[in-house]
Design an enzyme around this catalytic site. Sequence first.
Site, PDB file in Angstrom:
ATOM      1  N   ALA A 117       0.858  -1.194   0.000  1.00  0.00           N
ATOM      2  CA  ALA A 117       0.000   0.000   0.000  1.00  0.00           C
ATOM      3  C   ALA A 117       0.887   1.235   0.000  1.00  0.00           C
ATOM      4  O   ALA A 117       2.098   1.140   0.163  1.00  0.00           O
ATOM      5  CB  ALA A 117      -0.889   0.016   1.236  1.00  0.00           C
ATOM      6  N   LYS A 118       0.316   2.381  -0.200  1.00  0.00           N
ATOM      7  CA  LYS A 118       1.053   3.651  -0.064  1.00  0.00           C
ATOM      8  C   LYS A 118       0.027   4.746   0.146  1.00  0.00           C
ATOM      9  O   LYS A 118      -1.116   4.647  -0.302  1.00  0.00           O
ATOM     10  CB  LYS A 118       1.858   3.944  -1.335  1.00  0.00           C
ATOM     11  CG  LYS A 118       3.017   4.863  -1.088  1.00  0.00           C
ATOM     12  CD  LYS A 118       4.179   4.076  -0.513  1.00  0.00           C
ATOM     13  CE  LYS A 118       5.407   4.922  -0.316  1.00  0.00           C
ATOM     14  NZ  LYS A 118       6.544   4.063   0.091  1.00  0.00           N
TER      15      LYS A 118
END
Length: 429
Positions: A117-118
């Site tokens: 994720a980011k």
Amino acid sequence: MDQTSPFALDIPSPAYICPFDQACSYLDAAAKELKLGQGVSEILSHPRKVVTVSIPVKRDNGEIQVLAGHRVQHSDILGPYKGGIRFHPAVTLREVSALAMLMTWKCALLGIPYGGAKGGIAINPKNYSISELERISRRYISELIKDIGPSVDIPAPDMGTSAREMAWMMDTYSVNMGHAVPGVVTGKPLSIGGSLGREMATGRGVMIIVREALADRGKSLAGTRIAIQGFGNVGAAAAELLHQAGAKIIAVSTGAGGVFAENGLDILELQAYARENNRKISGFPQAKPITNTELLTLPCDVLIPAALENQITQENVNQIQANLIVEAANGPVTLEANQALEARGVTVLPDILSNAGGVVVSYLEWVQGLSYLFWDEQRVNGEMESLMVQAYRKVMHQSQTRKISPRLAAYVLGVGRVAQALNDRGLYP
Ligand code: NAD
């Protein structure tokens, strides 16, 4: 819609290098090498969830500004989503999506049970006071409260964020849950369950990869000439550890330019100078000023881009003189530049391997927190080193046996592991 609105569609200029397209190209190359079926590639080329939230923030002068905050969850096939939160003016949804995908392959390559994720907000943190940054961090996490959690999605620091922002985010999540939840973020201060060794972890991992790559060439760090772009969390830690191991750090830079010394900079003195001068390194005695453009093309043995993406491009690739490039930043070498470097026999050790030390120690922090048992720094560094060296060896082995570049080898390992898990789990419904 007003083009200055944070929600305006970012219409790329012809020169724009789309980071998500680049990430998908690497995935396609790995999928081809692995002979993955169309369905698997199709699933892996899409993020599972994309969230953009509106963050109204009261500025210190009473004005209300509305920011856009992104969180992209690419894959949780191997475990909870994991990835940093970036505060930087160049943040876009495309960039965050690309970085989320890279996190999936990075965790899989390192063999840690996380997905990718980011997150990010397009702000320059220097333009905000500490209390404004606290309000932004808290509101961002509060908007995402249903999408994160210690077994769902675990944020960490990235460019422009640090342990301070993680503490505010952990507190906001905990207050909303009604009890302390240290495992919701990693990269926290030690006082609330952070791990020893986390702050230097990404830089230490970079140092380990440089050391291993030199050893494969029959060389050691002692006397090796290294240029480092970026002197933040990652670049400064890598510079310090490489310097302590005897390497000559001939140049480092920040966004405002860099410093160069033919016989090597005294990194500890430079750090003391930067601390006294509000993080500025320009004007450091015993060094000459140098631009970021000049730094990248210096004659040196190892080049470490540790700042932003798209720094080595078709424009400057022919001037690069280093024989070994170790990507400490995410995506600093473009696809085309990477091809040109490979054709010239320059080794590029990819981001998903070289800068994985941070996520490895984040994982170790999470494990310590979940088991309520905290380790000394030597143990943390030792566990991290062991995972980094194993990953490096696996990448080089794949590269040699398949006769492919280290970058493609790293993707083959990362993508291959996720594809195998996807296959074993099957498709719901
Ligand atoms: P940071 O904000 O601490 O430091 C960034 C550095 O880059 C600063 O010295 C800044 O002045 C410099 N910089 C900014 N714009 C520049 C420009 N245009 N030209 C040259 N230098 C410029 O960020 P960081 O945490 O050190 O992250 C750097 C890179 O490493 C990013 O790509 C990030 O995604 C990646 N990374 C960070 C971690 C981590 O643990 N922090 C982990 C993995 C990857």
